[in-house]
Design a protein around this motif. Sequence first.
Motif, PDB file in Angstrom:
ATOM      1  N   ASP A 111       3.696   1.757   2.687  1.00  0.00           N
ATOM      2  CA  ASP A 111       5.147   2.787   2.284  1.00  0.00           C
ATOM      3  C   ASP A 111       4.526   4.234   2.622  1.00  0.00           C
ATOM      4  N   LEU A 112       5.049   4.944   3.022  1.00  0.00           N
ATOM      5  CA  LEU A 112       4.145   5.745   3.770  1.00  0.00           C
ATOM      6  C   LEU A 112       4.978   7.233   3.581  1.00  0.00           C
ATOM      7  N   ASP A 113       4.271   8.494   2.152  1.00  0.00           N
ATOM      8  CA  ASP A 113       5.604   9.521   1.826  1.00  0.00           C
ATOM      9  C   ASP A 113       4.796  10.313   2.730  1.00  0.00           C
ATOM     10  N   LEU A 114       5.332  11.078   3.539  1.00  0.00           N
ATOM     11  CA  LEU A 114       5.450  12.823   4.340  1.00  0.00           C
ATOM     12  C   LEU A 114       5.686  13.531   3.383  1.00  0.00           C
ATOM     13  N   ASN A 115       4.780  14.417   2.396  1.00  0.00           N
ATOM     14  CA  ASN A 115       5.161  15.380   1.819  1.00  0.00           C
ATOM     15  C   ASN A 115       4.398  16.564   2.263  1.00  0.00           C
ATOM     16  N   VAL A 116       5.198  16.988   3.469  1.00  0.00           N
ATOM     17  CA  VAL A 116       4.962  17.849   4.948  1.00  0.00           C
ATOM     18  C   VAL A 116       5.375  19.122   4.596  1.00  0.00           C
ATOM     19  N   ASP A 117       4.748  20.351   5.175  1.00  0.00           N
ATOM     20  CA  ASP A 117       5.957  21.694   5.182  1.00  0.00           C
ATOM     21  C   ASP A 117       5.452  21.293   6.407  1.00  0.00           C
ATOM     22  N   TRP A 155       0.932  -2.196  -0.089  1.00  0.00           N
ATOM     23  CA  TRP A 155      -0.355   0.283  -0.367  1.00  0.00           C
ATOM     24  C   TRP A 155       0.429   0.962  -0.112  1.00  0.00           C
ATOM     25  N   HIS A 156       0.250   2.709  -0.989  1.00  0.00           N
ATOM     26  CA  HIS A 156       1.014   3.517  -0.557  1.00  0.00           C
ATOM     27  C   HIS A 156       0.766   4.912  -0.212  1.00  0.00           C
ATOM     28  N   VAL A 157       0.635   5.595   0.888  1.00  0.00           N
ATOM     29  CA  VAL A 157       0.074   6.550   0.930  1.00  0.00           C
ATOM     30  C   VAL A 157       0.879   7.889   0.776  1.00  0.00           C
ATOM     31  N   VAL A 158       0.220   8.230   0.148  1.00  0.00           N
ATOM     32  CA  VAL A 158       0.720  10.110  -0.306  1.00  0.00           C
ATOM     33  C   VAL A 158       0.176  10.938   1.134  1.00  0.00           C
ATOM     34  N   VAL A 159       0.771  11.449   1.890  1.00  0.00           N
ATOM     35  CA  VAL A 159      -0.057  12.702   2.248  1.00  0.00           C
ATOM     36  C   VAL A 159       0.905  14.053   2.195  1.00  0.00           C
ATOM     37  N   GLY A 202       1.358  -7.211  12.809  1.00  0.00           N
ATOM     38  CA  GLY A 202       2.179  -7.895  11.488  1.00  0.00           C
ATOM     39  C   GLY A 202       2.669  -6.754  10.433  1.00  0.00           C
ATOM     40  N   GLY A 203       2.308  -5.957  10.666  1.00  0.00           N
ATOM     41  CA  GLY A 203       1.735  -5.334   9.191  1.00  0.00           C
ATOM     42  C   GLY A 203       3.432  -4.447   9.547  1.00  0.00           C
ATOM     43  N   THR A 204       4.197  -3.457   8.190  1.00  0.00           N
ATOM     44  CA  THR A 204       4.988  -3.000   8.317  1.00  0.00           C
ATOM     45  C   THR A 204       4.314  -1.335   7.992  1.00  0.00           C
ATOM     46  N   VAL A 205       5.439  -0.548   8.265  1.00  0.00           N
ATOM     47  CA  VAL A 205       5.319   0.534   8.430  1.00  0.00           C
ATOM     48  C   VAL A 205       6.372   1.520   7.457  1.00  0.00           C
ATOM     49  N   THR A 206       7.289   1.619   6.181  1.00  0.00           N
ATOM     50  CA  THR A 206       7.836   2.635   6.000  1.00  0.00           C
ATOM     51  C   THR A 206       7.621   3.978   5.493  1.00  0.00           C
ATOM     52  N   ILE A 207       8.273   5.127   6.454  1.00  0.00           N
ATOM     53  CA  ILE A 207       8.247   5.895   6.330  1.00  0.00           C
ATOM     54  C   ILE A 207       9.413   7.126   5.186  1.00  0.00           C
ATOM     55  N   ASP A 208       8.973   7.905   4.620  1.00  0.00           N
ATOM     56  CA  ASP A 208      10.586   8.272   3.828  1.00  0.00           C
ATOM     57  C   ASP A 208       8.915  10.039   4.327  1.00  0.00           C
ATOM     58  N   GLU A 209      10.356  11.012   4.313  1.00  0.00           N
ATOM     59  CA  GLU A 209       9.425  12.366   4.659  1.00  0.00           C
ATOM     60  C   GLU A 209      10.503  12.938   3.309  1.00  0.00           C
ATOM     61  N   ILE A 210      10.092  14.231   2.844  1.00  0.00           N
ATOM     62  CA  ILE A 210      10.210  14.676   2.371  1.00  0.00           C
ATOM     63  C   ILE A 210      10.824  16.086   1.861  1.00  0.00           C
TER      64      ILE A 210
END
Length: 780
Positions: free
Chosen positions: A448-454, A418-422, A475-483
């Motif tokens: 995969d959580l992308d945080l494109n937040v200011d 699952w790809h989440v873009v905020v 049991g899930g995995t969360v990978t957070i990427d902050e731009i």
Amino acid sequence: MTVDTESDATKTKRVRSVLRHDLPASLVVFLVAVPLSLGIAVTSGAPLIAGLVAAVVGGLVAGPLGGSVVQVSGPAAGLALVVSELVHRYGWRATCMITLMAGVVQVVLGAFKVARTALAVSPAVVHGMLAGVGVVIALAQLHVVLGGQPQRSALENLVELPDQIVHNHSHAVAVGVLTIALLVLWPRLPRVSVVPAPLAALAVAALTAGVLGWDVARADLSKGLAEWATPVLPSGDWHGIAGAVLLVALLAGVESLLCSVAADRMHDGPRADLDRELTGLGLANLVSGALGGLPVAGVIVRTTTNVRAGARSRWSATLHGGWVLLFAVGLGWSVTLIPMEALAALLVFIGVRMVNLGTVRGLHGHGELPIYVLTMGAVVVIGLAEGVLLGLGLAALFALRRLTRVSIHVRLEPDDRWHVVVTGSLTFVGVPSLTSSLRAIPAGSAVDLDLNVDFMDNAAFEALHGWRLEHERSGGTVTIDEIHDTWYSTAASGTRVSAAKTPPQAPERWWLPRAYRQGGPLSRIPIRHGQSVTPARAGQDEPSGQGATPGVAVPDLLAGTADFQRRTAPLVRPILTRMARVQQPSHLFITCADSRVVPNLITASGPGDLFTVRNIGNLVPRHGAAPPDDSVVAAVEYATAALDVSTITVCGHSGCGAMAALLCAGENIPGLPGLSNWLRHGDHTLARYILSDPASDPGGEDAGPLDRLCRLNVSQQLDNLRTHPSVASLEASGRLQLVGLYFDIGAARVHVLDREGFTPVTTCRAEPEIGTQAGGAMVR
């Protein structure tokens, strides 16, 4: 002596400019100011002389002391409702004292240099206020035009209007209709339009009423001259009086400052000093209140007239005040000839013009039309102060909504991740939407959580962090990427987070090859063996060379595009959107197809800067060469004829495989007939190398044979370019410049071809004299 002469010449030039430009402009503004000042005095419920006093003070005080060289101040229609209410509540003389005290407040604000803060007021509120005032004025004065009396409110005026239209057909109606018709038609008459429409309309109406003997009410200036109004302290609740002082000070100040900003767009002279403008306005209101005049503000109608009439300095506004003073003293009796219905018609016209459709279209494009409509409607229905406050409140809500806007996109990728873009500002306002979207993701899945937040506040962090912990427990995995800055990871580590928004950051080490970036930090840079790339890790032996793994290239490239879409696209999208319809590069950049040469990297350029041609050996076929090649020629023709580039650059590089093939006469390229044919275009380069002296080559005698050939090739390709007539003609006329560059890959050093040959580019060297070198002589 020379200094005195120059000073005298400067003074003479200024005097001539005033006589040529400012004096005629002041007369035009004066002709506009007199009828407008009288009309605003009428609708304000003040003596007629009060309007002329404010016009005089606006010219003689605000003109020389204000911060704008072209702005004209005086009684403003936007303040008419406020003044009318104050006159009704406190009386005229007490209103003069309120104006005086408002001037003191403005002087204090100007001294503290807070004028710029007035620009924080939403223009939609200001325009909506002025439009509402215009509607109220027009509805009230329309009853006077129709021979009746204005009612107590705009709604009552609107309700009574049909009856006035049906039953009143007196001389007053004829005067009003005649005045409005002239105001509308006069600017469309080219030979007489030099006379301001308000002056012409009032003069024709007065003359017609006098000649035909119409029964109309006349303006009376004698009472104002005989009983000069001096200010007195208002009596009543001091809270209300203080509020009235602040209201006059702020409304007049904001209107004047916005007018100054608008005036700066109309002329090329010095820009307005807003703090000085506010101080000068305060002094003008102090003097106007003391002399029994209306409140003074910058007036856009008079300022526009002043600029269009050719004003260049403050002398125009100052002189216009002097003309109004001379008129009031010497020709005040002529005011008694003006029908009051004509002044009312002038006010109707002004009120309608205050509802500016151009402003409405602009506000609609920025989504601020509801603020404008609410402010205007509230001013008409409820009152001026209430309408302004409601408009400011709605503007604040709109700003808060924009600042806290967040978008959340959730999708399932083909690999069942699952790809989440905020995107946006993640605050407590967006928490419900965030939690709702995240809880829709099945438990135990990879995310995969992308945080494109200011910005991220504590409420948003707690909601996001709580969901992450709960999802991982299932049991899930969360990978957070902050731009942007690391809002989430910083808060999770317990470090204090700055409340200020930060600009987006470019992806870390974006310039590295993909394999290097995949290896992690620079301490784990992969080691190359032959053509393979293998990360060197602690405790592992270096692997032997091997070919690239089949099937890895495509997913690797797609991963790179995904990385671009996630990290870089949000940063470059605003720029590329503006470039989507047209390209305007300034350079044609011809270089080798070698994968180690990255034009945008070595020239620090971006999208839209370079029109690039890449081929084996950065070769340019000569004009009429055989075998013919239309690809390079087509690019040169399009760049010079259609794109109008100013520079063509040929960039060679060290260790060029094409040049190595030329040196060995093609022995290392069997089975590649296309390449063999193409390298024939390098024959002139090889001949130049054979005939040249190593000491005179651009690379110097210490360069190896291959690098010497690579450098000479750049010079030869520039000469090849000159064999094309269009290029030679553009260079001869000075419209095109040819530049030679050489990139030393191993040293990561760019060299430029100048008078001494190829010279390394440094951060502090002067601009080189660019050309080509042939046989030791510089060819310019």
